[in-house]
Design an enzyme around this catalytic site. Structure first.
Site, PDB file in Angstrom:
ATOM      1  N   TRP A 101     -80.874  26.095  36.318  1.00  0.00           N
ATOM      2  CA  TRP A 101     -80.705  27.509  37.115  1.00  0.00           C
ATOM      3  C   TRP A 101     -81.312  28.834  37.061  1.00  0.00           C
ATOM      4  O   TRP A 101     -81.322  29.489  38.050  1.00  0.00           O
ATOM      5  CB  TRP A 101     -79.104  27.847  36.840  1.00  0.00           C
ATOM      6  CG  TRP A 101     -78.052  26.462  37.593  1.00  0.00           C
ATOM      7  CD1 TRP A 101     -77.290  25.659  36.720  1.00  0.00           C
ATOM      8  CD2 TRP A 101     -78.105  26.012  38.734  1.00  0.00           C
ATOM      9  NE1 TRP A 101     -76.848  24.781  37.481  1.00  0.00           N
ATOM     10  CE2 TRP A 101     -77.263  25.077  38.971  1.00  0.00           C
ATOM     11  CE3 TRP A 101     -78.673  26.415  39.935  1.00  0.00           C
ATOM     12  CZ2 TRP A 101     -76.860  24.301  40.080  1.00  0.00           C
ATOM     13  CZ3 TRP A 101     -78.286  25.761  41.217  1.00  0.00           C
ATOM     14  CH2 TRP A 101     -77.466  24.530  41.330  1.00  0.00           C
ATOM     15  N   ASP A 167     -75.449  35.155  35.284  1.00  0.00           N
ATOM     16  CA  ASP A 167     -74.930  34.047  35.825  1.00  0.00           C
ATOM     17  C   ASP A 167     -73.980  33.415  34.909  1.00  0.00           C
ATOM     18  O   ASP A 167     -74.281  32.741  34.077  1.00  0.00           O
ATOM     19  CB  ASP A 167     -75.892  33.041  36.325  1.00  0.00           C
ATOM     20  CG  ASP A 167     -75.389  31.883  37.237  1.00  0.00           C
ATOM     21  OD1 ASP A 167     -74.045  31.774  37.298  1.00  0.00           O
ATOM     22  OD2 ASP A 167     -76.413  31.128  37.657  1.00  0.00           O
ATOM     23  N   LYS A 191     -66.148  25.716  39.263  1.00  0.00           N
ATOM     24  CA  LYS A 191     -66.134  25.431  37.989  1.00  0.00           C
ATOM     25  C   LYS A 191     -64.967  25.413  37.280  1.00  0.00           C
ATOM     26  O   LYS A 191     -64.182  24.776  36.945  1.00  0.00           O
ATOM     27  CB  LYS A 191     -67.442  25.511  37.337  1.00  0.00           C
ATOM     28  CG  LYS A 191     -68.698  24.751  37.639  1.00  0.00           C
ATOM     29  CD  LYS A 191     -69.916  25.505  37.949  1.00  0.00           C
ATOM     30  CE  LYS A 191     -70.920  24.623  38.751  1.00  0.00           C
ATOM     31  NZ  LYS A 191     -72.182  25.030  39.072  1.00  0.00           N
TER      32      LYS A 191
HETATM   33  C1  LIG Z   1     -73.326  25.386  39.555  1.00  0.00           C
HETATM   34  C2  LIG Z   1     -74.336  26.492  39.241  1.00  0.00           C
HETATM   35  C3  LIG Z   1     -74.914  27.259  39.968  1.00  0.00           C
HETATM   36  C4  LIG Z   1     -75.006  26.825  41.454  1.00  0.00           C
HETATM   37  O1  LIG Z   1     -73.795  27.136  42.157  1.00  0.00           O
HETATM   38  P1  LIG Z   1     -73.768  27.087  43.911  1.00  0.00           P
HETATM   39  O2  LIG Z   1     -72.221  27.268  44.103  1.00  0.00           O
HETATM   40  O3  LIG Z   1     -73.802  25.552  43.881  1.00  0.00           O
HETATM   41  O4  LIG Z   1     -74.617  27.744  44.453  1.00  0.00           O
HETATM   42  C5  LIG Z   1     -75.780  28.231  39.724  1.00  0.00           C
HETATM   43  N1  LIG Z   1     -75.578  28.494  38.335  1.00  0.00           N
HETATM   44  C6  LIG Z   1     -75.055  28.087  37.591  1.00  0.00           C
HETATM   45  C7  LIG Z   1     -74.979  28.325  35.900  1.00  0.00           C
HETATM   46  C8  LIG Z   1     -74.225  26.905  37.900  1.00  0.00           C
HETATM   47  O5  LIG Z   1     -73.505  26.201  36.908  1.00  0.00           O
END
Ligand SMILES: *Cc1c(COP(=O)(O)O)cnc(C)c1O
Length: 354
Positions: A101, A167, A191
């Site tokens: 990511w 993030d 999540k």
């Molecule tokens: C799942 C995830 C993403 C991507 O998320 P989307 O909603 O599919 O754009 C980005 N960063 C992390 C750490 C993730 O777990």
């Protein structure tokens, strides 16, 4: 029959949240309407939006000096919104590269800014989180707090003298986080916070002055902040689901959830570490409590184990397609019985059952 869902996202939701959504689906609080049918401009929907924001502010102790934004596009849209909004002083962004990511965030940032990677664990298969402190004079430093594919996590924010952007998609509200160490936190909801379609951005208000008026309206943090995330139609049902999840976290208690997450992760890591069949290669100090990758070291054995687990109602345990092996995602809504069931099945597999 109980099925335990170890999906990395969209992921397991708390059963009381699903039941509440079901019970209110046709008639939300005696309004005669479903949330699915409601105008986002109606007072009743505004009360849902406000309740979600207030709950998040309480749970994360977010001061008034930060705005809470509810937008669409997933965490992925943030990879390009952040540089367009905030890399406007020096045109430079620094990153710590801790996995897939981070790599995607770096690639998007390069479209808009000069990018420098201050540290990376790529050469070591992303098995650890590089230690700070870091020096930076760029517009911000970006980190990926919990690395969903690789199964690593920061324990404390790195010290740095520029705004810190993180993030937190796969770890938000799994444990307390020192909010004031960050200038921006963002997370897709699917999540730990609800269902796909909603992204939460928590941003320090003084950064809003940096937003240029030369980018499209939807891309501008200052517009979303000023319009209280109602500039256009927000993902209304996702926002409602997040409100329910936040209420559930408040009812359960973040302390209870934090302790449960820690003990579940400890149970599973102990089982892996004591196993003669399964391994986890992450540096112990950086192990994630949300996403636990493990493997037998053999692709065919991994596939056999995944099929065996699935026959015992343990589903979505396959690792990300780029990494393989297994990955157990133990988000807030995973019951401890699910982790115990997984460990039991691992033991039976070790004893030769197929
Ligand atoms: C799942 C995830 C993403 C991507 O998320 P989307 O909603 O599919 O754009 C980005 N960063 C992390 C750490 C993730 O777990």
């Amino acid at each position: 029959m109980t099925v335990y869902n170890f999906s990395a996202g969209p992921a397991v939701l708390p059963a009381p949240v699903l039941l509440k959504a079901q019970s209110e689906l046709l008639n939300y609080e005696n309004s005669g309407q479903s949330v699915l049918e409601m105008s986002h401009r109606s007072p009743i929907f505004e009360s849902i939006r406000d309740a979600a924001e207030q709950s998040l502010r309480r749970l994360m102790s977010i001061p008034d000096t930060y705005s809470v934004l509810f937008i669409q596009g997933g965490a992925t849209l943030q990879f390009s919104m952040l540089p367009q909004n905030l890399a406007t002083r020096t045109g430079r962004i620094d990153f710590i590269d801790t996995g897939d990511w981070s790599t995607k965030a770096i690639a998007d940032a390069k479209q808009y800014a000069t990018v420098q990677v201050l540290a990376s664990s790529a050469n070591d298969g992303y098995r650890f989180i590089p230690d700070g402190p870091f020096t930076s004079s760029s517009d911000y430093l970006h980190i990926t707090w919990n690395n969903t594919l690789e199964g690593t996590t920061y324990q404390t924010p790195p010290k740095v003298d520029v705004p810190l952007v993180a993030d937190v998609s796969s770890s938000i509200l799994s444990e307390p986080i020192p909010i004031e160490a960050f200038d921006v936190l963002y997370a897709g909801a699917q999540k730990n916070l609800g269902v796909a379609g909603l992204t939460v951005v928590i941003i320090k208000n003084d950064l809003l002055d940096r937003v240029p008026d030369t980018i499209g309206a939807y891309l501008r943090y200052d517009i979303h902040a000023k319009q209280r995330s109602l500039y256009n139609t927000p993902p209304t049902f996702s926002l409602y689901m997040t409100k329910l999840v936040l209420e559930w976290i408040e009812e359960t208690g973040l302390e209870t959830i934090t302790a449960r997450n820690a003990s579940q992760a400890q149970l599973l890591y102990e089982a892996i570490d004591q196993s003669t069949v399964f391994h986890n290669h992450v540096a112990v100090k950086d192990r994630s409590r949300m996403n636990l990758p493990f493997s037998t070291g053999s692709e065919t054995e991994d596939a056999t184990f995944l099929a065996f687990a699935e026959r015992h109602n343990l589903i979505n345990l396959a690792g990300h397609r780029s990494i393989g092996g297994m990955r157990a995602s133990l988000y807030n809504a995973m019951p401890t019985e699910g982790v115990e069931a997984l460990i039991h099945i691992m033991h039976r597999f070790e004893q030769g059952e197929r």
